[in-house]
Motif scaffolding. Sequence first.
Motif, mmCIF file in Angstrom:
data_model
loop_
_atom_site.group_PDB
_atom_site.id
_atom_site.type_symbol
_atom_site.label_atom_id
_atom_site.label_comp_id
_atom_site.label_asym_id
_atom_site.label_seq_id
_atom_site.Cartn_x
_atom_site.Cartn_y
_atom_site.Cartn_z
ATOM 1 N N ILE A 63 7.230 0.905 -5.916
ATOM 2 C CA ILE A 63 8.515 1.363 -4.286
ATOM 3 C C ILE A 63 7.854 2.588 -3.947
ATOM 4 N N ALA A 64 7.058 3.241 -4.196
ATOM 5 C CA ALA A 64 5.410 3.799 -3.551
ATOM 6 C C ALA A 64 4.840 3.110 -2.175
ATOM 7 N N LEU A 65 4.203 2.154 -2.182
ATOM 8 C CA LEU A 65 3.905 0.887 -1.919
ATOM 9 C C LEU A 65 4.831 0.451 -0.802
ATOM 10 N N LEU A 66 6.094 0.701 -1.137
ATOM 11 C CA LEU A 66 7.419 -0.391 0.100
ATOM 12 C C LEU A 66 7.375 1.199 1.340
ATOM 13 N N THR A 67 7.514 2.025 0.141
ATOM 14 C CA THR A 67 8.355 3.183 1.445
ATOM 15 C C THR A 67 6.639 3.476 3.026
#
Length: 594
Positions: free
Chosen positions: A111-115
């Motif tokens: 999720i951090a990479l997607l953000t």
Amino acid sequence: MDHTEKDVLLEGKVDWRGRIATKNQHGGMKAAVFVLATFAFENMASFALAVNLVTYFNSVMHYDIADSANHLTNYMGTAYILSILMAVFADAYIGRFKTLLIAAFVEFLGIALLTLQAHYPKFKPPVCNIFLPTSNCEKLTGGNAVMLFSAIYLMAVGASGVKAALPSHGADQFEEKDAQEATQMSTFFNWLLLAIVVGGCVSLTFFVWVQVNKGFDYGFGLSMIAMFMGAVILICGLPWYRIYVVQGSSAITEIIQVYVAAIRNCNLKLPEDPSELYEIAMDKEAGIHEEFLPHRDVYRWLDKAAVRCDKTVLTSNSWKLCRVTQVENAKILLAMIPVFLCSIIMTLCLAQLQTFSVQQGVTMDIKLTKSFNIPPASLPIIPVAFLVILVPIYDKVVVPLLRKFTGIPTGITYLQRVGVGLILSSLSMAIAGVMEVKRKDVAKDHNMLDAIPVLQPLPISVFWLTFQYFVFGIADMFTYVGLLEFFYSQAPKPIKSISSCFLWSSMALGYFLSGIMVKIVNHVTKGGTKSGGWLAGNNINRNHLELFYWLLAILSLINFVIYLFVAMRYKYRPQTLDAEHELHHLRKTSITPL
């Protein structure tokens, strides 16, 4: 019950320091609350992604609607199918709690990479309006596409571990042989759904609103924070957990050994007396470490795995000779497969509510008040909010009432509960088809078949779609919780996590089947439409989504009829035998220990 007896009761479960867990200090609802809270935060993080990623793929990354829907269903399917692999690791190698903790971190990382990608323009294609016919929008490609799908599938890996280990870790906090705790376990599974819907309520309202009005990067950032909070809460419950001890061998391997041994012994004759089948010696010490099941006269061809060539000589080759309990475990899993197959079609229907129904909402009037618009991806909040009220009523009022009439701790049997959900899912798809006809009639009456949704929404409220969501939400409560309870209760002890994956695997196949079915339907129907099929192109007003919904309703109804036949033939597994009652029971069932 003194302290020693409590230790024996919880043999096979330890506390976080590795000491034998005790009933008065560990487990129960006080420990399960941390598990439920973790699941609530995980769903808070993932729900908004599941319903709005189609819009993200379509409007930001410039994939067309069908490809966007397929990307989402592939992601969801991967998350569910990988749960099998994660469950094997949880049950046989690293344990359920460690699997859950690692998986939560991996999902947070995805999720951090997607953000990060959603925040920086250099990681996205140039901004343009995909709804304008003259637009030549550039689709995401190259390294940025690799970044996107790396994030998506990191999330899938993490979510698979959470789904595989969390329900079984929560259920490990209760003892099935204890009547009071067995009832609490049923409550836990009902409240597991409540945790999903509470997390979903926040996600489908606040998170989705932030995605739509403040930007996907802020919305994804909230999901990242929620996932982090879930991991922290999971760790906070550590002093109270009963942690299942890994046995050091794969139960799946033992199941495979039964099939191999049955094939190798296919030329041997089955004894008329089941007592001649092989089982290890049973005493109180063995009962602590081994599970014993009585022989059942079903799937007799598998009994050949327990046939001895020589009554006086035993082979040490487990691929040639298996215990009766091993064989019975293989029979139980084999009997569960038809139920598993009948649950796939329901997820195929669910996939449409997460993809095409959201696209329907994009074309409609989304005003809640004069100054507030409801994002189309927030539509599932209607049935989800209803479930927040319905689940406690069902657990605290309906189940006790039904229990008085049926004598069943769960009110109705697991399979009856699943059946109610399956017929409701068929009804939901039929309603969805009717609502799509109404929506398209409005578009035709106002000459808006080619209207651009973001500039000119149809004069029909998006709340007309809540009928299909509402009915399917009730179906969710019955089917998915019923399946979780069914698979967990029926599975052998060493593969409780894997048993939960029967549900997740059926959902995975449903999501994958959804993508395949969309392509098949478009291929078969491309000659009868200008767009290239019922579901092709970006103009949903020119498509024939209503026919697709009705096709799913018919398939679901056929699936329900098949399920009735399967459920009526299913025989629930016998209870595990207590060591001190082994010899008495086996004399009655004609199985003699060796």
